[in-house]
Design a protein around this motif. Structure first.
Motif, PDB file in Angstrom:
ATOM      1  N   LEU A  79       0.828  -1.210   0.000  1.00  0.00           N
ATOM      2  CA  LEU A  79       0.000   0.000   0.000  1.00  0.00           C
ATOM      3  C   LEU A  79       0.862   1.259   0.000  1.00  0.00           C
ATOM      4  O   LEU A  79       0.523   2.258  -0.645  1.00  0.00           O
ATOM      5  CB  LEU A  79      -0.930   0.001   1.222  1.00  0.00           C
ATOM      6  N   SER A  80       1.984   1.195   0.731  1.00  0.00           N
ATOM      7  CA  SER A  80       2.887   2.345   0.771  1.00  0.00           C
ATOM      8  C   SER A  80       3.428   2.656  -0.620  1.00  0.00           C
ATOM      9  O   SER A  80       3.508   3.823  -1.036  1.00  0.00           O
ATOM     10  CB  SER A  80       4.042   2.055   1.737  1.00  0.00           C
ATOM     11  N   GLY A  81       3.778   1.591  -1.365  1.00  0.00           N
ATOM     12  CA  GLY A  81       4.289   1.783  -2.723  1.00  0.00           C
ATOM     13  C   GLY A  81       3.236   2.371  -3.647  1.00  0.00           C
ATOM     14  O   GLY A  81       3.518   3.274  -4.448  1.00  0.00           O
ATOM     15  N   LYS A  82       1.994   1.886  -3.537  1.00  0.00           N
ATOM     16  CA  LYS A  82       0.917   2.378  -4.398  1.00  0.00           C
ATOM     17  C   LYS A  82       0.540   3.817  -4.049  1.00  0.00           C
ATOM     18  O   LYS A  82       0.166   4.605  -4.923  1.00  0.00           O
ATOM     19  CB  LYS A  82      -0.303   1.456  -4.286  1.00  0.00           C
ATOM     20  N   CYS A  83       0.613   4.141  -2.746  1.00  0.00           N
ATOM     21  CA  CYS A  83       0.278   5.513  -2.335  1.00  0.00           C
ATOM     22  C   CYS A  83       1.294   6.523  -2.880  1.00  0.00           C
ATOM     23  O   CYS A  83       0.989   7.717  -3.033  1.00  0.00           O
ATOM     24  CB  CYS A  83       0.232   5.614  -0.808  1.00  0.00           C
ATOM     25  N   GLY A  84       2.503   6.043  -3.167  1.00  0.00           N
ATOM     26  CA  GLY A  84       3.530   6.937  -3.705  1.00  0.00           C
ATOM     27  C   GLY A  84       3.333   7.247  -5.172  1.00  0.00           C
ATOM     28  O   GLY A  84       4.014   8.114  -5.725  1.00  0.00           O
ATOM     29  N   SER A  85       2.416   6.522  -5.818  1.00  0.00           N
ATOM     30  CA  SER A  85       2.163   6.747  -7.245  1.00  0.00           C
ATOM     31  C   SER A  85       0.891   7.566  -7.429  1.00  0.00           C
ATOM     32  O   SER A  85      -0.183   7.172  -6.968  1.00  0.00           O
ATOM     33  CB  SER A  85       2.021   5.398  -7.967  1.00  0.00           C
ATOM     34  N   ARG A  86       1.020   8.702  -8.125  1.00  0.00           N
ATOM     35  CA  ARG A  86      -0.137   9.564  -8.374  1.00  0.00           C
ATOM     36  C   ARG A  86      -1.034   9.002  -9.473  1.00  0.00           C
ATOM     37  O   ARG A  86      -2.140   9.499  -9.690  1.00  0.00           O
ATOM     38  CB  ARG A  86       0.339  10.968  -8.778  1.00  0.00           C
ATOM     39  N   ILE A 143      -2.346   6.023  -9.524  1.00  0.00           N
ATOM     40  CA  ILE A 143      -3.343   5.080  -8.995  1.00  0.00           C
ATOM     41  C   ILE A 143      -4.353   5.851  -8.147  1.00  0.00           C
ATOM     42  O   ILE A 143      -3.975   6.504  -7.169  1.00  0.00           O
ATOM     43  CB  ILE A 143      -2.674   3.990  -8.137  1.00  0.00           C
ATOM     44  N   PRO A 144      -5.644   5.797  -8.494  1.00  0.00           N
ATOM     45  CA  PRO A 144      -6.671   6.520  -7.730  1.00  0.00           C
ATOM     46  C   PRO A 144      -6.733   6.019  -6.275  1.00  0.00           C
ATOM     47  O   PRO A 144      -6.553   4.825  -6.004  1.00  0.00           O
ATOM     48  CB  PRO A 144      -7.972   6.195  -8.469  1.00  0.00           C
ATOM     49  N   VAL A 145      -7.010   6.942  -5.360  1.00  0.00           N
ATOM     50  CA  VAL A 145      -7.110   6.596  -3.939  1.00  0.00           C
ATOM     51  C   VAL A 145      -8.207   5.558  -3.706  1.00  0.00           C
ATOM     52  O   VAL A 145      -8.059   4.632  -2.897  1.00  0.00           O
ATOM     53  CB  VAL A 145      -7.388   7.863  -3.095  1.00  0.00           C
ATOM     54  N   GLU A 146      -9.313   5.690  -4.440  1.00  0.00           N
ATOM     55  CA  GLU A 146     -10.432   4.757  -4.277  1.00  0.00           C
ATOM     56  C   GLU A 146      -9.993   3.325  -4.578  1.00  0.00           C
ATOM     57  O   GLU A 146     -10.388   2.378  -3.888  1.00  0.00           O
ATOM     58  CB  GLU A 146     -11.581   5.161  -5.202  1.00  0.00           C
ATOM     59  N   GLN A 147      -9.155   3.163  -5.600  1.00  0.00           N
ATOM     60  CA  GLN A 147      -8.664   1.834  -5.964  1.00  0.00           C
ATOM     61  C   GLN A 147      -7.776   1.264  -4.859  1.00  0.00           C
ATOM     62  O   GLN A 147      -7.842   0.073  -4.539  1.00  0.00           O
ATOM     63  CB  GLN A 147      -7.883   1.918  -7.281  1.00  0.00           C
ATOM     64  N   ILE A 148      -6.948   2.125  -4.261  1.00  0.00           N
ATOM     65  CA  ILE A 148      -6.066   1.685  -3.169  1.00  0.00           C
ATOM     66  C   ILE A 148      -6.898   1.267  -1.956  1.00  0.00           C
ATOM     67  O   ILE A 148      -6.620   0.258  -1.303  1.00  0.00           O
ATOM     68  CB  ILE A 148      -5.075   2.809  -2.788  1.00  0.00           C
ATOM     69  N   LEU A 149      -7.951   2.045  -1.660  1.00  0.00           N
ATOM     70  CA  LEU A 149      -8.821   1.719  -0.521  1.00  0.00           C
ATOM     71  C   LEU A 149      -9.542   0.395  -0.742  1.00  0.00           C
ATOM     72  O   LEU A 149      -9.695  -0.411   0.186  1.00  0.00           O
ATOM     73  CB  LEU A 149      -9.838   2.842  -0.301  1.00  0.00           C
ATOM     74  N   GLN A 150      -9.998   0.155  -1.973  1.00  0.00           N
ATOM     75  CA  GLN A 150     -10.666  -1.111  -2.282  1.00  0.00           C
ATOM     76  C   GLN A 150      -9.715  -2.290  -2.091  1.00  0.00           C
ATOM     77  O   GLN A 150     -10.088  -3.333  -1.547  1.00  0.00           O
ATOM     78  CB  GLN A 150     -11.201  -1.082  -3.716  1.00  0.00           C
ATOM     79  N   LEU A 151      -8.468  -2.096  -2.551  1.00  0.00           N
ATOM     80  CA  LEU A 151      -7.457  -3.141  -2.384  1.00  0.00           C
ATOM     81  C   LEU A 151      -7.203  -3.401  -0.896  1.00  0.00           C
ATOM     82  O   LEU A 151      -7.133  -4.559  -0.458  1.00  0.00           O
ATOM     83  CB  LEU A 151      -6.156  -2.721  -3.072  1.00  0.00           C
TER      84      LEU A 151
END
Length: 409
Positions: free
Chosen positions: A86-93, A95-103
């Motif tokens: 999640l930390s890696g994905k949060c560093g990428s602009r 990837i939408p936040v909603e997608q990260i939250l779903q994951l």
């Protein structure tokens, strides 16, 4: 998800054996490990890698606890990896936040479900078939109660006996008959062929045997405890040992400084050996709860009681737990009218119990006669103050001078 490649190989070998329907055999496991990764197998010298650990496990009593620890560590490792992902994905602009939250939600649900026992789920009709079958057997055998009889008709009439999956608390002041009454009930249930398992945290096995011996014979309490048995009494004891007691499915265990997990392990083992269809714990205030800093004794005992309740439900057995009373009742001017708060360290304790009853002997409180002038010597009261699935009320019983013989009122 084991961080150690050596332990991971052992685990994979176990899974392979399980999937192939093969026995969990030492030699077969090593064969599977060689087939999976011959190089790593040779490097770790096979199962000798965990040789010391295997030798330290003398039996499988704690196997469920060990499995829980493995699952917990697995969940921790999974959470660490998820946090990094999640930390890696949060560093990428991109990837939408909603997608990260779903994951995150999806993965967290998956990790949380790792420790859940799915085999406990059952279809409603399957449960119903067992209930109907139990009532059918009761009808065919001419029984009058679904539960195990207490041996006292008045008590059975109120609560219907001890029910499977339920925990009853019996409480009394010191020397008012908690242990004596519980042993009477234990013998009555065992005489019907039901395996009874008594865990004592206070009295020795020899002391409990002595009480049972006196309840079933004319052996003198003074001789047994102080002067020594006469020749006749020795013959009586031998006769009981070789006949009634030898056939009685009554098992006694003494555990010093027992913890709730020790009780669970002992009961699991007794169930495996078919020695426990009814559990008696004497008594819960002696448990080593190991309460955490800042946690009071009442709360920790309540948690221990909840674990005993969970065990009774899990094993589908009734449990009778003895508990001390606090002495506040002696300061009240209410003729010893019991309250649930009279349980020592009460609170969560009585909340977890299905049934709570108190025992008192009026003659020990200076009440030699009742309001109607009846002698109360040798008469005890049982006050059932809580019955989650039935009635409450008061009943009486009779006892002899030494509280070694108990009978209906």
């Amino acid at each position: 998800m084991l961080t150690s490649p050596e332990l991971a190989l052992i685990y994979k070998g176990i899974i392979e054996l399980f999937n192939k329907g093969k026995a969990m055999d030492y030699t077969l496991l090593e064969h599977e490990m060689r087939a999976l990764d011959h190089e790593l197998y040779a490097e770790m010298n096979g199962l000798n890698y965990v040789g010391d650990g295997l030798l330290s496990v003398v039996d499988d009593v704690h196997v469920t606890t060990y499995a829980d620890l493995i699952v917990e560590e697995y969940q921790r490792n999974s959470l660490r990896l998820l946090a990094m992902e999640l930390s890696g994905k949060c560093g990428s602009r991109d990837i939408p936040v909603e997608q990260i939250l779903q994951l995150a939600n999806s993965k967290l649900e998956e990790i949380a479900g790792m420790g859940v026992n799915s085999t406990s789920t059952r279809q409603i009709s399957e449960i119903g078939q067992e209930v109907v079958a139990r009532h059918t057997r009761l009808l065919e055998n001419g029984g009058t109660s679904v539960g195990y009889s207490t041996g006292l008709k008045g008590m059975d009439d109120i609560m219907g006996g001890f029910m499977r999956g339920e925990v009853a608390i019996a409480s009394a002041l010191t020397s008012h008959g908690k242990t004596a009454l519980s042993l009477f009930m234990a013998v009555q249930i065992a005489l019907k062929g039901v395996p009874v398992y008594i865990i004592s945290l206070e009295m020795s096995m020899e002391q409990l045997y002595g009480r049972i011996l006196m309840s079933m014979s004319t052996v003198s309490p003074e001789n047994l405890r102080m002067h020594g048995l006469t020749e006749t009494e020795i013959a009586v004891a031998k006769g009981l040992n070789e006949t009634t007691l030898k056939r009685l499915p009554l098992f006694i265990d003494y555990i010093a400084s027992a913890r709730p997990e020790d009780i669970r392990a002992k009961v699991k083992l007794a169930r495996k050996r078919k020695q426990c269809d009814f559990l008696i714990l004497d008594y819960i205030n002696q448990l080593d709860t190991g309460h955490a800093q800042g946690e009071n004794l009442a709360t920790s005992l309540g948690h221990a009681m909840k674990r005993i309740k969970d065990l009774a439900v899990e094993e589908n057995i009734p449990a009778l737990v003895l508990a001390q009373m606090n002495r506040e009742i002696e300061k009240r001017n209410d003729n010893y009218k019991h309250k649930l708060s009279d349980l020592r360290d009460s609170g969560v304790l009585e909340q977890a119990a299905d049934v709570v009853f108190f025992i008192n002997r009026p003659e020990l409180q200076g009440n030699g006669k009742g309001d109607d002038g009846e002698s109360l010597v040798g008469i005890g009261n049982i006050n059932i103050l809580k019955n989650r699935n039935g009635a409450t009320g008061t009943t009486k019983f009779r006892y002899n001078n030494h509280m070694t013989r108990i009978s209906d009122y």
